[in-house]
Design a protein around this motif. Structure first.
Motif, PDB file in Angstrom:
ATOM      1  N   UNK A 111      71.526  89.309  80.945  1.00  0.00           N
ATOM      2  CA  UNK A 111      71.757  87.959  81.434  1.00  0.00           C
ATOM      3  C   UNK A 111      72.452  88.019  82.782  1.00  0.00           C
ATOM      4  N   UNK A 112      72.118  87.064  83.652  1.00  0.00           N
ATOM      5  CA  UNK A 112      72.753  86.987  84.961  1.00  0.00           C
ATOM      6  C   UNK A 112      74.133  86.380  84.779  1.00  0.00           C
ATOM      7  N   UNK A 113      75.153  87.102  85.188  1.00  0.00           N
ATOM      8  CA  UNK A 113      76.520  86.621  84.994  1.00  0.00           C
ATOM      9  C   UNK A 113      77.458  87.238  86.017  1.00  0.00           C
ATOM     10  N   UNK A 114      78.510  86.505  86.320  1.00  0.00           N
ATOM     11  CA  UNK A 114      79.543  87.020  87.220  1.00  0.00           C
ATOM     12  C   UNK A 114      80.536  87.842  86.416  1.00  0.00           C
ATOM     13  N   UNK A 115      80.808  89.051  86.869  1.00  0.00           N
ATOM     14  CA  UNK A 115      81.729  89.940  86.176  1.00  0.00           C
ATOM     15  C   UNK A 115      83.126  89.347  86.117  1.00  0.00           C
ATOM     16  N   UNK A 116      83.745  89.428  84.938  1.00  0.00           N
ATOM     17  CA  UNK A 116      85.116  88.960  84.775  1.00  0.00           C
ATOM     18  C   UNK A 116      86.107  89.908  85.440  1.00  0.00           C
ATOM     19  N   UNK A 117      85.654  91.119  85.771  1.00  0.00           N
ATOM     20  CA  UNK A 117      86.543  92.128  86.354  1.00  0.00           C
ATOM     21  C   UNK A 117      86.434  92.158  87.872  1.00  0.00           C
ATOM     22  N   UNK A 118      85.213  92.339  88.390  1.00  0.00           N
ATOM     23  CA  UNK A 118      85.033  92.476  89.837  1.00  0.00           C
ATOM     24  C   UNK A 118      84.617  91.177  90.518  1.00  0.00           C
ATOM     25  N   UNK A 119      84.130  90.209  89.733  1.00  0.00           N
ATOM     26  CA  UNK A 119      83.672  88.953  90.317  1.00  0.00           C
ATOM     27  C   UNK A 119      82.290  89.024  90.920  1.00  0.00           C
ATOM     28  N   UNK A 120      81.633  90.173  90.819  1.00  0.00           N
ATOM     29  CA  UNK A 120      80.284  90.352  91.360  1.00  0.00           C
ATOM     30  C   UNK A 120      79.261  89.803  90.366  1.00  0.00           C
ATOM     31  N   UNK A 121      78.279  89.045  90.854  1.00  0.00           N
ATOM     32  CA  UNK A 121      77.235  88.497  89.990  1.00  0.00           C
ATOM     33  C   UNK A 121      75.999  89.390  90.018  1.00  0.00           C
ATOM     34  N   UNK A 122      75.622  89.874  88.870  1.00  0.00           N
ATOM     35  CA  UNK A 122      74.396  90.640  88.709  1.00  0.00           C
ATOM     36  C   UNK A 122      74.027  90.587  87.233  1.00  0.00           C
ATOM     37  N   UNK A 123      73.070  91.397  86.796  1.00  0.00           N
ATOM     38  CA  UNK A 123      72.628  91.308  85.409  1.00  0.00           C
ATOM     39  C   UNK A 123      73.455  92.214  84.502  1.00  0.00           C
ATOM     40  N   UNK A 124      73.934  91.591  83.413  1.00  0.00           N
ATOM     41  CA  UNK A 124      74.766  92.292  82.440  1.00  0.00           C
ATOM     42  C   UNK A 124      73.909  92.721  81.253  1.00  0.00           C
ATOM     43  N   UNK A 125      74.064  93.970  80.844  1.00  0.00           N
ATOM     44  CA  UNK A 125      73.394  94.478  79.653  1.00  0.00           C
ATOM     45  C   UNK A 125      74.360  94.374  78.475  1.00  0.00           C
ATOM     46  N   UNK A 126      73.844  93.971  77.327  1.00  0.00           N
ATOM     47  CA  UNK A 126      74.704  93.856  76.152  1.00  0.00           C
ATOM     48  C   UNK A 126      73.925  94.122  74.878  1.00  0.00           C
ATOM     49  N   UNK A 127      74.637  94.496  73.826  1.00  0.00           N
ATOM     50  CA  UNK A 127      74.004  94.756  72.539  1.00  0.00           C
ATOM     51  C   UNK A 127      75.072  94.755  71.455  1.00  0.00           C
ATOM     52  N   UNK A 128      74.648  94.516  70.206  1.00  0.00           N
ATOM     53  CA  UNK A 128      75.513  94.733  69.048  1.00  0.00           C
ATOM     54  C   UNK A 128      74.626  94.991  67.831  1.00  0.00           C
ATOM     55  N   UNK A 129      75.058  95.951  67.000  1.00  0.00           N
ATOM     56  CA  UNK A 129      74.300  96.398  65.840  1.00  0.00           C
ATOM     57  C   UNK A 129      75.015  96.039  64.544  1.00  0.00           C
ATOM     58  N   UNK A 130      74.235  95.830  63.479  1.00  0.00           N
ATOM     59  CA  UNK A 130      74.833  95.578  62.169  1.00  0.00           C
ATOM     60  C   UNK A 130      75.593  96.832  61.736  1.00  0.00           C
ATOM     61  N   UNK A 131      76.722  96.681  61.067  1.00  0.00           N
ATOM     62  CA  UNK A 131      77.535  97.836  60.655  1.00  0.00           C
ATOM     63  C   UNK A 131      76.770  98.853  59.808  1.00  0.00           C
ATOM     64  N   UNK A 132      75.769  98.398  59.054  1.00  0.00           N
ATOM     65  CA  UNK A 132      75.044  99.300  58.171  1.00  0.00           C
ATOM     66  C   UNK A 132      74.279 100.398  58.864  1.00  0.00           C
TER      67      UNK A 132
END
Length: 221
Positions: free
Chosen positions: A124-145
């Motif tokens: 997703x296109x988002x501004x970094x909370x750390x550097x303030x630079x806007x680019x595409x952020x990669x993210x993921x989360x898996x089920x604990x199993x």
């Protein structure tokens, strides 16, 4: 890894290529995925790292989140693909904002009657909370199993390959866009995944929730 050839979305058709890695398959989330997705979004261990910060209380709440997420992506796609072709060609590809449903390839190929989504992942296109630079952020989360199987590294590596194959940059004036990830310092497993996948640490800071975080970045160079 295999992927489909990129297609040109129209205002009425929003197509995102699907792909797979050795053990996982990635398809864009659909409105019918709420029940299969609820296992993930109801897990406190997963959702504590999300922006929501808490698990969904019911399948209905997962459906509400899913409907809202898909509506936002569709609206962005239609806005980006409306108008004359020459104008559309100068706009960002709307497929860059995408959330994938991740399934185990073995489960899909087995023909099991029960659908199961083991991860939610995307860009997703988002501004970094750390550097303030806007680019595409990669993210993921898996089920604990499925933790401990190496799926997170496999998924991140596959997503990076998919991204830079689809958006390599076509000319000197069209450079490939870098991608980044914000990881909590208290989440050592995700820190290791970023390092293993070749992301570079670029900054440290505190996010909007007061959590100490690290920003990683990767460029296609």
């Amino acid at each position: 890894m295999t992927s489909t050839d990129p297609t040109t979305p129209s205002k009425r058709e929003y197509a995102t290529p699907t792909f797979q890695t050795t053990r996982l398959t990635f398809t864009p989330l659909a409105q019918t995925d709420a029940t299969a997705l609820h296992e993930l979004r109801s897990a406190p261990e997963c959702m504590k790292w999300s922006r929501q910060g808490r698990p969904d209380a019911s399948v209905a709440e997962t459906q509400k989140w899913l409907d809202g997420s898909l509506a936002e992506v569709t609206a962005e796609a239609e806005a980006d693909t409306a108008g004359p072709a020459e104008s559309r060609n100068s706009r960002p590809d709307p497929r860059k904002d995408v959330v994938f449903a991740v399934r185990e390839l073995s489960h899909v190929e087995s023909g099991a009657a029960e659908d199961r989504i083991v991860a939610q992942a995307g860009f997703r296109k988002a501004k970094s909370e750390v550097t303030g630079v806007e680019r595409f952020e990669i993210g993921y989360m898996f089920v604990p199993g499925v933790w401990g199987k190496g799926y997170a590294s496999e998924a991140a590596q596959g997503m990076v390959r998919w991204w830079f194959e689809l958006y390599p940059g076509d000319s000197e004036s069209e450079k490939p866009e870098g991608i980044y990830s914000i990881v909590a310092k208290a989440n050592p497993a995700s820190l290791r995944v970023m390092e293993k996948c070749g992301f570079q640490l670029v900054a440290e800071g505190v996010d909007d929730h007061g959590e100490e975080v690290v920003e990683f970045c990767m460029n296609n160079e």
